[in-house]
Design an enzyme around this catalytic site. Structure first.
Site, PDB file in Angstrom:
ATOM      1  N   VAL A   1     -83.123  40.964 -60.191  1.00 53.85           N
ATOM      2  CA  VAL A   1     -83.208  39.970 -61.271  1.00 53.85           C
ATOM      3  C   VAL A   1     -84.201  38.941 -60.729  1.00 53.85           C
ATOM      4  O   VAL A   1     -83.865  38.122 -59.890  1.00 53.85           O
ATOM      5  CB  VAL A   1     -81.836  39.327 -61.582  1.00 53.85           C
ATOM      6  N   PRO A   2     -85.456  39.043 -61.189  1.00 49.52           N
ATOM      7  CA  PRO A   2     -86.552  38.396 -60.446  1.00 49.52           C
ATOM      8  C   PRO A   2     -86.666  36.893 -60.641  1.00 49.52           C
ATOM      9  O   PRO A   2     -87.615  36.407 -61.262  1.00 49.52           O
ATOM     10  CB  PRO A   2     -87.798  39.126 -60.970  1.00 49.52           C
ATOM     11  N   CYS A   3     -85.737  36.140 -60.075  1.00 48.41           N
ATOM     12  CA  CYS A   3     -85.807  34.679 -60.186  1.00 48.41           C
ATOM     13  C   CYS A   3     -87.003  34.137 -59.403  1.00 48.41           C
ATOM     14  O   CYS A   3     -87.413  33.006 -59.617  1.00 48.41           O
ATOM     15  CB  CYS A   3     -84.498  34.042 -59.735  1.00 48.41           C
ATOM     16  N   HIS A   4     -87.574  34.972 -58.520  1.00 46.49           N
ATOM     17  CA  HIS A   4     -88.753  34.510 -57.766  1.00 46.49           C
ATOM     18  C   HIS A   4     -89.976  34.366 -58.671  1.00 46.49           C
ATOM     19  O   HIS A   4     -90.964  33.776 -58.274  1.00 46.49           O
ATOM     20  CB  HIS A   4     -89.052  35.477 -56.609  1.00 46.49           C
ATOM     21  N   ARG A   5     -89.903  34.915 -59.892  1.00 45.21           N
ATOM     22  CA  ARG A   5     -91.065  34.835 -60.786  1.00 45.21           C
ATOM     23  C   ARG A   5     -91.095  33.542 -61.597  1.00 45.21           C
ATOM     24  O   ARG A   5     -91.942  33.379 -62.472  1.00 45.21           O
ATOM     25  CB  ARG A   5     -91.095  36.052 -61.731  1.00 45.21           C
TER      26      ARG A   5
END
Ligand SMILES: [Zn+2]
Length: 353
Positions: free
Chosen positions: A315-319
């Protein structure tokens, strides 16, 4: 933290006691459960019995304890003499939880302790304590199938110290935990350090870098709030996660196809689902995300929900970054966020662009 040099290079440095590798890696010896500096004078392990950690923290998380010969945790000017009694005390009892007032009662200044740890070992005193506690519990997880096959029977029972440590971090083992769904935990190696993965039949419930500060809180939450009992073991979803992560880190995968079990408030779940819609290699601002979930005013709440994401990378919260392009915080550490974004951008660049 840096990525490790090639394994053959590290093994050579270890055998030759190459001082230029000092601080670049620690050698963890499977047969003895201790970790050493590259220059340690102890007899060197066979290649199959050694694994390498980039930091002391990582070695501790893997459940290794510092070697008494080369003393990775106490030698050098970085670890002053006054710290030795404290290090000894924690070594004897890794579960010891010392607060500021406990340090003062020992004649230590908490601020000095914090600084000395940060300077000497690259982590705060609190992170060190956490690493020791988690390390004991994580030991069986990263040890692989041999230990885990024994599971709840022989291996788990015979080592009551481990069982206790595991229960402390992961909550009550089944049997005592009635009416709870069973979750299985395992350890996944990545180029950015080890991750803890937890899944049940409904999907992946947690994927975090082991050194994440909030990890213990998240595990407690899974146990108490969501009524999940966690045991070490194998699960098809965990195998799938490990395989897909490895492809992702190799630049061969851009989207994950893993069943996810998102647990949170309706707002959190909406925020996490919106994260999954951000394409690989792209970024969004917090305001973009707030609009996306239909609450343009909820920028701060979006930030909080991002921080509470338990499914790192997939779940790409880094984006999600600041409107001005700066990174702002990331639970797994800002350097990892930067690495992930660079990695995804790099893989996107094609000669035709
Ligand atoms: Zn040593």
């Amino acid at each position: 933290m840096m990525l490790l040099p090639p394994t053959t290079e590290m093994y050579r440095a270890l055998v030759e006691r190459d001082a230029s590798f000092e601080g670049l890696f620690y050698a963890c010896v499977r047969t003895t459960g201790i970790f050493c500096r590259p220059t340690c004078h102890a007899r060197k392990p066979k290649p199959e019995n050694v694994e390498f950690a980039g930091t002391i923290q990582e070695a501790l998380h893997r459940g290794y304890r510092p070697c008494q010969l080369c003393e990775p945790m106490s030698a050098g000017p970085a670890a002053p003499n006054w710290l030795a009694p404290l290090l000894d005390e924690i070594k004897r009892d890794p579960d010891l939880k010392l607060r500021d007032q406990d340090l003062r009662a020992r004649g230590l200044d908490p601020v000095q302790v914090r600084r000395a740890f940060k300077r000497g070992f690259g982590m705060t005193f609190q992170a060190y304590q956490r690493a020791c506690r988690l390390g004991t519990a994580m030991k069986a997880l990263h040890g692989g199938a041999r230990t885990l096959d024994a599971g709840l029977d022989a291996g788990f029972d015979s080592d009551s110290g481990f069982r206790e440590a595991f229960a402390k971090v992961f909550g009550d083992a089944p049997g005592r935990a009635r009416d709870t769904a069973l979750l299985v935990a395992s350890w996944i190696e990545t180029p950015l350090g080890p991750m803890l993965a937890i899944a049940g039949d409904e999907g992946l419930e947690l994927l975090e870098f082991v050194d994440r500060r909030a990890l213990e809180t998240e595990l407690r939450e899974l146990g108490r709030k969501w009524k999940r009992a966690i045991v070490p073991g194998d699960h098809a979803i965990l195998d799938r996660t490990a395989a897909q992560l490895s492809e992702y880190f190799a630049g061969a995968r851009r989207a994950f196809d893993i069943p996810l079990k998102l647990q949170g408030s309706p707002f959190q779940i909406a925020a996490w689902q919106a994260l999954c819609d951000i394409p690989y290699g792209e970024t969004r601002s917090y305001a973009d995300m707030a609009r996306r979930v239909g609450s343009p005013g909820a920028v701060r709440a979006i930030g909080r929900a991002n921080g509470q994401n338990r499914l790192c990378v997939v779940v790409p919260c880094h984006r999600v970054i600041q409107a001005d392009g700066s990174l702002c915080g990331y639970g797994g550490g800002r350097w990892r966020k930067q690495w992930l974004l660079d990695h995804e951008r790099g893989a996107r660049v094609r000669p035709t662009v």
